[in-house]
Each structure stands twice: as structure tokens, then as C-alpha cells.
Design an enzyme around this catalytic site. Structure first.
Site, PDB file in Angstrom:
ATOM      1  N   ARG A  43      33.595 -11.794 -56.682  1.00 57.29           N
ATOM      2  CA  ARG A  43      33.295 -12.646 -55.588  1.00 57.29           C
ATOM      3  C   ARG A  43      31.733 -12.698 -55.413  1.00 57.29           C
ATOM      4  O   ARG A  43      31.110 -13.666 -55.082  1.00 57.29           O
ATOM      5  CB  ARG A  43      33.931 -12.287 -54.278  1.00 57.29           C
ATOM      6  CG  ARG A  43      35.453 -12.777 -54.340  1.00 57.29           C
ATOM      7  CD  ARG A  43      36.085 -12.732 -53.027  1.00 57.29           C
ATOM      8  NE  ARG A  43      36.375 -11.287 -52.951  1.00 57.29           N
ATOM      9  CZ  ARG A  43      37.145 -10.796 -51.937  1.00 57.29           C
ATOM     10  NH1 ARG A  43      37.854 -11.560 -51.057  1.00 57.29           N
ATOM     11  NH2 ARG A  43      37.116  -9.311 -51.761  1.00 57.29           N
ATOM     12  N   HIS A 233      54.071   8.383 -64.834  1.00 58.29           N
ATOM     13  CA  HIS A 233      53.645   9.443 -66.229  1.00 58.29           C
ATOM     14  C   HIS A 233      54.526  10.249 -66.610  1.00 58.29           C
ATOM     15  O   HIS A 233      54.904  10.523 -67.730  1.00 58.29           O
ATOM     16  CB  HIS A 233      52.169  10.074 -65.853  1.00 58.29           C
ATOM     17  CG  HIS A 233      50.928   9.242 -65.350  1.00 58.29           C
ATOM     18  ND1 HIS A 233      51.128   7.997 -65.657  1.00 58.29           N
ATOM     19  CD2 HIS A 233      50.184   9.298 -64.288  1.00 58.29           C
ATOM     20  CE1 HIS A 233      50.029   7.369 -65.049  1.00 58.29           C
ATOM     21  NE2 HIS A 233      49.425   8.326 -64.332  1.00 58.29           N
ATOM     22  N   LYS A 337      47.990  18.597 -57.383  1.00 57.94           N
ATOM     23  CA  LYS A 337      46.592  18.651 -57.396  1.00 57.94           C
ATOM     24  C   LYS A 337      46.089  19.969 -56.870  1.00 57.94           C
ATOM     25  O   LYS A 337      46.888  20.777 -56.380  1.00 57.94           O
ATOM     26  CB  LYS A 337      46.043  17.517 -56.321  1.00 57.94           C
ATOM     27  CG  LYS A 337      46.327  16.100 -56.933  1.00 57.94           C
ATOM     28  CD  LYS A 337      45.381  15.244 -56.999  1.00 57.94           C
ATOM     29  CE  LYS A 337      45.607  13.809 -57.230  1.00 57.94           C
ATOM     30  NZ  LYS A 337      45.671  13.454 -58.750  1.00 57.94           N
TER      31      LYS A 337
END
Ligand code: BG6
Length: 494
Positions: A43, A233, A337
């Protein structure tokens, strides 16, 4: 026929960090389609030169310097154009279409934008007549956060594009090591008779990371490890590991076999969810010698962190495929994580005969294991028992291995997962893309886990950053007499 690649969200994070560097790899491999043009749209206005300069800045940071040359950059930059506009508005798209798209070219549209506006863009593309029989659309996760929301998104896409025109990316399928699973299983016949519940004891699929959620807190808190990693995954890797041999190496055959696996996953119910899953959340700890904050202490300028968040940053699941080949074999999935290392691998444990003629010898007879390293290194090692050399009484055993290193260490890799996937979109090959039925079936299984967590009130267990995850995850695997494979050899006790 020439190809125009139209990237909506053309100067966003995904495009700059991942897409242009991957396309540059196609350039250096001379794999760009003839007369290719890449048109990025955003944009915010900018000149073509400014846009190219922005791409170049990211590119030099991410591409290995040995693979970067001004000459290749210039031939790549020559293909790049910028189009200002709001792709949800048909008027803007019409103008862009008139300026850039050639009626006779194949138009490939990449939606590097949030899925909530996929539908608007598709309708605009359709309204101004840009979608033709040979057009293609590339989208990427998050494709919903449940089966229901996926179906809504998919319905919007399918109103304009047919399934044959839709390319749903799971970037794990673009990884060399993941594709190598197909070669390993179906180009080495001696595995086939062993690849079943008669000979395989259990399988572990691990994808761990050392990074935390960082500035993606708001997104991640709505998502969590199961939706972010398992639904896509890990289940895709599981499918390639477990599927029946496809009749041919084409999209329909491969996707049909993967779908059968997903549909055969045993649901995780209220009765067994606690025994079959562990959900965890990291707390403050040390990763690679550096103290790192806990999940609830991450810095997030824009969003207020919910101190009671029960979003899992780690998950371990005992899955089972209920079919002739696999029933009774636990397939453990784990991802998280802020763990102690970044690595992805599949470990296949083979059964041992009950009678052990070496029982009185020193050493230990280890189960045979096939370890398929996916990343950071890719390779295969087959663990076998062999005799310890020397004059010991009996036949003392030790664990040895046959190694196949799949990496070429002399050269930097000349492509990445996304370049492979772009290459296939341009060739119109959907084999490494995920079908709508697969995504739906994967959500169905994952939704059931969330329902069971909710209904039984199963909470996250804390784990210190930099460790292997919650303690109970070890017990999950211990229940079948194994432990998570940690790269160490079987101990030899003398
Ligand atoms: C993405 C997830 O799909 O995969 C991220 O959204 C994760 O949270 C990433 O870090 C891992 O990908 P890779 O290729 O680094 O293993």
C-alpha cells in the site's frame, strides 16, 4: 509461456526475509522461468529503485557471500517491479493488472499477508478478471487455528481457485532432508520388509529450537507449539515416514497416501490425554551461556502479556497410526522453543529378539536404530551392534554406526526450502504442497487434543529454558521402555 509472480504483501517481513532471497537462488541456479517478472505490491508508495534497494539490503544479509555477485543481482533486479495498491480493492488491482500483467502470461499470486484478508484479495483478483485457467495461488500457514476456521478460509480461496491451482506451502516439505525421506524409503528396497509393527518398536520425531517467541508473543500466544509446529511440520514429516508406497511420484498419489496416514491417527481422548501428551511452557533459564527470560517475561512493547497464559511452548505427544502397518507402534512427537539445542531428527527403534545369546558377555546389546537427521545437518546413521576388539571373554558388544552424510561441506547450499517450492510452483507440480484434505484431517486430530486438554483441565508444566523440556516428557517415552534419543551412544558397562 512467460510467468508473472505477483507478491501481495510484497515489502512485508516474509517477502523480504524469505521470498526474495529464495527467488535469488533460482536466479543463480538458472532456474527462473523464461521472461519471469516479479511484481511486489504494497500500500505504501515507493519507486521501483527504492523497492529493489530494500530487497538488496535483505538479500546481502541472508545469502552466503560466496553466492552473491553483482552480476547475478542485476539480472535478478531486472525482473523485479513495484506496484502500489491495496490488493483487497478491485480498482487498485485492475490498474496493476493493466500496467503489469500480460494476458498470455501465467499469473502466480503469492499471498504474503494475514489469512483474514485472503478472501478479499481473491475476490478482487476474480472481479477484475485476473484469474484464468492457468493462474496459481500460493498460501502459507497459519491456515486457520482449527478445522472449522480452516474450512472457512479454504472456502474463500476455493470460490476463486480450484484445488489444482492452490499451492499450500509447508516449508518443511521444501527441505532437502525431508524430501530425502522419500528416497530413503522408496529407493532402498531392503527397508520395506522391516518398515512395520513387526520389526519397529517405536519412532521419535523431534523438532527442537533454542529461540524463544521474541516479538511474536501476540501471535504465538494464540497459537502455541501444537498449532504452530505439530499440525503442519511434524505431521507432514510423520506422513512421509509412515505412508504406504505411492503408485507414482506425483501429487495425487503422494497426497492420497499422506491423507490416509492422517486419517488413521488414533484420536487422543479425555481418557488418555494425560498419559499421551505433555504440554510445557519455558521459564527463565540459560541458553548457550546466555540468561534468557521465561515465556511470561518476554518483552512485548505492543501487547500486554497475560500472566496466566496456558499457551504451550513445548509439546510431546504419543501418537499412533491405526492401520495394518503401524498399529501398536508408538510414534512420539516433540517440539518446543528455548530448548537446549536446535535440531530435527527421526529416530526409528527396531525390536530386539527376546533371546540374547550375548547376555553373559560384557557390554550391552542395543536396539538397532535408524537415525534420520533433518537439520541442522542432514544425514542418516544406522546403529548396529558389533564386537569390541580384544581378548575379553565372550563377545562383548558395542554400539557402532554406518553414517551417510548428506551435506556437501565444501560448498554453501545453493537453494533453500522456499526456492525448491517456488521452482515446483513454476513447474506446476503440487507434489510437495499440502492438499485441503490433508490440512483438514490434521486439524481434526489436533482439535481433539485441544478439546481433551480443555475438558480435563490439563495445564502446562514448566521447564527451564536451555533444558530438554518438562521432566514428564521423559516418562512418556519411558512407558515403552525407551528414552528420548539424545545423540549419545549406548553405554557399555564393564
Ligand atoms: C515456523 C514456525 O513455521 O517454523 C516457527 O512458525 C518456527 O515458530 C519455524 O520457528 C521453524 O522452522 P525451521 O525451518 O527453522 O525449523
Amino acid at each position: 509461456m512467460s510467468t508473472d509472480l505477483f507478491i501481495v504483501g510484497g515489502d512485508g517481513d516474509l517477502a523480504l526475509r524469505k521470498l526474495y532471497p529464495s527467488l535469488y537462488y533460482l536466479e543463480i541456479n538458472d532456474c527462473m522461468p523464461d521472461s519471469m517478472r516479479i511484481i511486489g505490491t504494497a500500500r505504501t508508495g515507493q519507486s521501483r529503485e527504492e523497492f529493489q534497494a530494500k530487497i538488496k539490503k535483505w538479500l546481502v544479509q541472508s545469502v552466503d557471500e560466496k553466492l552473491y555477485s553483482e552480476e547475478k543481482w542485476l539480472s535478478f533486479a531486472n525482473k523485479i517491479y513495484f506496484a502500489q495498491g491495496d490488493a483487497t480493492k478491485p480498482d487498485d488491482l485492475e490498474k496493476i493488472g493493466q500496467e503489469f500483467f500480460n494476458e498470455d502470461n501465467v499469473l502466480v499470486v503469492y499471498l504474503a499477508i494475514p489469512p483474514k484478508i485472503f478472501g478479499h484479495v481473491c475476490r478482487s483478483l476474480d472481479a477484475c478478471g485476473l484469474v484464468k485457467e492457468n493462474s496459481r495461488l500460493i498460501v502459507e500457514k497459519p491456515l486457520g487455528d482449527s478445522r472449522e476456521s480452516f474450512l472457512e478460509i479454504n472456502e474463500e480461496l476455493s470460490r476463486v481457485f480450484t484445488e489444482k491451482q492452490l499451492f499450500r506451502i509447508d516449508h518443511y516439505l521444501g527441505k532437502e532432508s525431508v524430501q530425502n525421506l522419500l528416497a530413503l524409503r522408496f529407493a532402498n528396497d531392503f527397508f520395506e520388509p522391516l518398515w512395520n509393527n513387526k520389526y519397529i518398536d517405536s519412532v521419535q520425531i523431534t523438532v527442537t529450537e533454542t529461540v524463544g517467541v521474541g516479538n511474536r508473543w501476540a501471535f504465538y500466544d494464540q497459537t502455541g507449539a501444537t498449532r504452530d509446529m505439530v499440525q503442519n511440520h511434524l505431521l507432514q514429516v510423520l506422513c512421509l515416514m509412515a505412508m504406504e508406497p505411492p503408485a507414482m511420484l506425483d501429487a495425487d498419489s503422494v497426497r492420497a497416501e499422506k491423507l490416509k496416514v492422517l486419517k488413521s491417527l488414533k484420536p487422543i481422548t479425555n481418557e488418555d490425554v494425560f498419559d499421551r501428551t505433555v504440554r510445557g511452557q519455558y521459564v527463565r533459564g540459560t541458553v548457550a551461556g546466555e540468561e534468557v527470560p521465561g515465556y511470561l517475561e518476554e518483552e512485548s512493547d505492543k501487547y500486554e502479556i497475560d500472566p496466566n497464559s496456558q499457551t504451550e511452548t513445548y509439546v510431546a505427544i504419543e501418537s499412533e497410526i491405526e492401520n495394518w502397518r503401524w498399529s501398536g507402534v508408538p510414534i512420539y512427537l516433540r517440539t518446543g522453543k528455548r530448548l537446549n539445542k536446535k535440531h530435527s531428527e527421526i529416530v526409528v527403534y527396531f525390536k530386539q529378539s527376546h533371546h540374547n545369546i550375548f547376555a553373559k558377555s560384557k557390554g550391552e546389546r542395543c536396539p538397532n536404530k535408524l537415525i534420520i537427521q533433518l537439520q541442522p545437518d542432514s544425514g542418516i546413521s544406522l546403529h548396529l551392534n558389533s564386537k569390541v576388539q580384544g581378548l575379553d571373554a565372550g563377545i562383548p558388544l558395542k554400539d557402532g554406526f554406518l553414517n551417510l552424510d548428506l551435506d556437501d561441506h565444501s560448498e554453501p547450499m545453493k537453494h533453500d526450502a522456499y526456492s525448491r517450492l517456488f521452482f515446483d510452483v513454476f513447474r506446476n507440480d503440487q507434489t510437495l504442497f499440502v492438499s485441503a484434505d490433508e490440512v483438514e484431517a490434521a486439524w481434526e486430530w489436533v482439535d481433539q487434543i485441544f478439546t481433551s486438554w480443555k475438558e480435563t483441565g490439563q495445564k502446562c508444566e514448566n521447564y527451564e529454558a536451555g533444558t530438554e523440556g518438562p521432566d514428564r516428557a521423559h516418562r512418556l517415552v519411558n512407558s515403552c521402555g525407551q528414552k528420548w534419543y539424545d545423540g549419545e551412544y549406548c553405554p557399555i558397562e564393564y
